[in-house]
Scaffold this active site. Structure first.
Site, PDB file in Angstrom:
ATOM      1  N   ASP A 565       0.837  -1.215   0.000  1.00  0.00           N
ATOM      2  CA  ASP A 565       0.000   0.000   0.000  1.00  0.00           C
ATOM      3  C   ASP A 565       0.861   1.251   0.000  1.00  0.00           C
ATOM      4  OD1 ASP A 565      -1.958  -1.828   0.423  1.00  0.00           O
ATOM      5  OD2 ASP A 565      -2.314  -1.288   2.523  1.00  0.00           O
ATOM      6  N   ASP A 566       2.097   1.116   0.410  1.00  0.00           N
ATOM      7  CA  ASP A 566       2.970   2.284   0.521  1.00  0.00           C
ATOM      8  C   ASP A 566       3.874   2.468  -0.692  1.00  0.00           C
ATOM      9  OD1 ASP A 566       1.982   2.749   3.073  1.00  0.00           O
ATOM     10  OD2 ASP A 566       3.565   1.598   4.062  1.00  0.00           O
TER      11      ASP A 566
END
Ligand code: ATP
Ligand code: MG
Length: 695
Positions: A565-566
């Site tokens: 997600d990052d």
């Protein structure tokens, strides 16, 4: 054959390498005959003496054991499981189900039908083997000089007394008990007492607020909450019982009333102080528990009966209630502990994690005690009264295995070497790291300064969900690369897949998934099996999806690149957070870094870097430039941060992990969308960062 994967072929080729010295050596690149240009690729060889005494002493030995674990999981794990006591054995035909969700609901089972008890295996079995007099726990209090210890026989007696008390008040098999205690010996005692009678514990880290505690109480509706009056953390006194009081009041509003709050009087923090004492509901531990017999029959439970419920750290969002069962978890934590730390009966082991996290479950309590190990339990803060405390404790107890988190390594590194070299640390032989990717420069400091270039580092990659180590070095078995978690543990088949879920072979980067199940896998998210399937098994059908990014280098070593997600997408380059952060942290004046992506007109996303500086270094424009240059040189111009943001502190979970989702909001100035911040260790850093936005 099942074991044709790339990494094994490479281990095979490496096994022909001569063993070098214990120091980091650029020569190794030449030995390999390849162009190992970047410094991350330096190999660190275990000393021949270390390897010779190691449980797994060569790549060949690992390869054979690994191959067997994959080709014949039933045989492999049965043999190991047979070293434990089972009231009734499992049917060799019944093993784990496939975790392929295309075939229907996910149902993982190991040793189903067998009965055992993890407390019996951790305590009684060791006492019966003649080790009753061995120290199970050395307890070190917050204040230097405050300490205690329990042998295996004494620990068993304490556990039995509490088990008897819990039974007396009506706690039985399958009932939930919430434990909200600091790192006193009573914390593992309470966990083991629950396990002994088949009750399900839900440990809540004693740094959480009343609200977070209330949420967790509401989730499992326990018969009992176990806490203490207060705890001293560093110079502060925290009144835990008062926090429990407010949590219970909150729960009552939702119709959940807990009948009993067993309160341990923690004299090391303060004498009994009765605030909102509710007669009948509130009971002092010391008034009741010691009256019970120190012998308590064991409740035999099915291997698949629940052992505990535990919430994830909440780095990426709202914590998830992970459920672990008994048999597979027992076998897996014990085995991973033994091999990843090269455990020997003479070791003194210290893991700095709190039992409020999975690391404290698997590797303070269950894994070590199942091996009959001597464990140090530390109540205090690692830099109280000063930054030398850890090494003072290491010397005091002659700790030989020291397991901690990168966040602590970085902060001690920032404080300077003096605190370390003041102490001998001669007893140390294995170091460990968990929680986040360890930046190569922090790895080197840990290796060279703390371990005197002598101790292998087990950089253990795993999750609350996995129960135990998944990708980890086995000390002595093969050369290490600073910052790489190296190779999979026995029985674990990590794969890297692309966006479409296709496995990628060889040198590559992508989404880390696991094929097939392993004994320590979690069985469900408590009360929400659908979310379990959706979160972990639907994204890439046929695999368990970890949520982490990973790359595999040409030697087959695994490098965790951060949460998927990052991932930041700069002009089509997908960049993991770990890579850029490690480059920044390699700058001698940068102590810690966290990068996030922000919208960028031209590049799609730009890189926004938060940096914490080494003690005493002033923040300047020149330094900003030199930080950007470091990333440029190490990774490339495309990864150069567009913005450097000075961060005297970073938002972290209470287990010490950087919360990038909050930093993303600060970077994009979406300050009203910070989301759930209840798991933040120090919410005030958020305001500080916002205030520094325009520096
Ligand atoms: P949540 O799932 O609620 O966001 P969390 O993932 O932080 O919380 P944990 O289960 O405690 O909760 O942490 C597991 C994660 O920690 C892994 O998925 C990985 O991102 C990171 N991690 C743990 N150990 C390592 C390691 N040795 N190297 C790299 N990353 C690690
Ligand atoms: Mg997670």
């Amino acid at each position: 054959s099942l074991v044709t994967s790339h990494h094994l072929r490479h281990v095979e080729s490496m096994s022909r390498l001569p063993s070098g010295c214990g120091k980091i050596s650029h020569l190794n690149a030449i030995i390999l005959g390849e162009s190992l240009a970047s410094e991350e690729n330096d190999l660190v060889f275990p000393s021949p003496e270390f390897s010779a005494q190691a449980l797994v002493s060569s790549p060949e030995q690992y390869r054979q054991m690994y191959k067997r674990s994959i080709e014949d999981p039933a045989g492999f794990w049965s043999e190991i499981a047979s070293q434990f006591y089972w009231k009734e054995k499992w049917d060799p035909e019944v093993y784990s189900e496939n975790i392929d969700v295309r075939k229907g609901i996910v149902k993982i089972e190991w040793f189903k039908g067998a009965t055992t008890n993890i407390c019996y295996n951790a305590l009684d079995r060791n006492v019966e083997a003649g080790n009753g007099g061995k120290v199970a726990i050395y307890w070190e209090g917050n204040e230097p000089g405050q300490d205690g210890q329990l042998t295996y026989a004494q620990l068993l007696e304490k556990v039995c007394q509490l088990s008897n008390y819990l039974k007396h008040v009506g706690v039985g098999k399958g009932d939930a008990v919430v434990i909200y205690l600091p790192m006193l010996m009573e914390l593992p005692i309470a966990m083991l007492a629950c396990a002994r009678i088949g009750a399900v514990h839900s440990v809540v880290f004693a740094g959480f607020s009343a609200e977070s505690l209330a949420q967790r109480i509401l989730d499992c509706k326990p018969k009992v909450v176990i806490t203490c009056n207060a705890v001293r953390r560093g110079p502060k006194v925290i009144h835990l019982k008062e926090i429990v009081d407010s949590a219970l009041t909150e729960c009552a509003k939702y119709g959940v009333s807990v009948g009993l709050c067993l309160t341990y009087e923690n004299q090391s923090a303060m004498e009994r102080k009765v605030t909102k004492w509710q007669e009948r509901r509130d009971v002092w531990w010391q008034d009741v528990v010691p009256k019970f017999s120190s012998k308590c029959a064991v409740e035999w439970v099915d291997a698949e009966d629940p052992l505990f419920l535990l919430y994830t750290s909440g780095s990426t969002g709202k914590p998830k209630g992970v459920l672990h069962t008994t048999g597979g978890y027992m076998v897996y934590t014990a085995t991973t502990f033994k091999y990843a730390f090269d455990y020997k009966p003479s070791d003194i082991y210290w893991c700095t994690a709190d039992c409020g996290w999975i690391t404290g479950h698997s590797y303070v309590t269950y894994g070590p005690l199942l091996n009959g190990a001597t464990v140090v339990v530390f109540e205090g803060a690692p830099s109280y009264p000063d930054s030398g405390r850890c090494w003072e404790i290491v010397d005091k107890y002659k700790v030989s295995i020291f397991y901690t988190a990168p966040t602590l390594v970085r902060s001690l590194m920032r404080d300077g070497d003096e605190y370390v070299i003041h102490y001998s640390r001669k007893s140390l032989r294995v170091l460990g790291s968990v929680g986040e990717p360890i930046n190569p420069s922090a790895w080197r400091w840990f290796f060279n300064v703390v371990g005197d270039s002598r101790c292998p580092i087990s950089d253990t990659w795993w999750q609350t969900e996995t129960g135990g180590f998944m990708i980890t070095p086995l000390p002595g078995a093969w050369p290490q690369k600073p910052g790489s978690a190296t190779f999979p543990f026995f029985g674990v088949q990590p794969v890297i897949v692309d966006e479409k879920g296709n496995e990628i072979e060889g040198e590559c980067s992508g989404y880390l998934c696991i094929k097939k199940s392993w004994p320590g896998a979690f069985r469900t998210l408590y009360g929400d099996h659908e979310r379990y399937e959706t979160t972990y098994f639907k994204p890439f059908p046929g695999y368990y999806f970890t949520g982490d990014g990973c790359s595999r280098d040409k030697d087959g070593y695994h490098w965790l690149t951060g949460r998927v997600d990052d991932v930041i997408n700069v002009s089509g380059h997908r960049i993991g957070t770990a890579e850029v952060e490690s480059a920044l942290v390699s700058h001698p004046q940068c102590a810690e870094a966290a990068v996030v992506g922000v919208e960028h007109e031209v590049k799609g996303q730009g890189i926004y870097a938060f940096v914490t500086l080494v003690e005493g270094v002033p923040y300047s424009e020149e330094l900003q430039k030199s930080l950007v240059l470091t990333v440029r040189n190490q990774i490339g111009a495309f990864a150069a941060p567009d913005k450097i943001h000075w961060a005297p502190g970073l938002p972290k979970t209470r287990s010490g992990k950087i919360m990038r989702r909050i930093l993303r909001k600060i970077a994009s100035r979406q300050l009203d969308e910070l989301g759930d911040t209840s798991t933040l260790a120090d919410p005030s850093v958020v305001d500080q960062l916002i205030a520094l936005s325009d520096c």
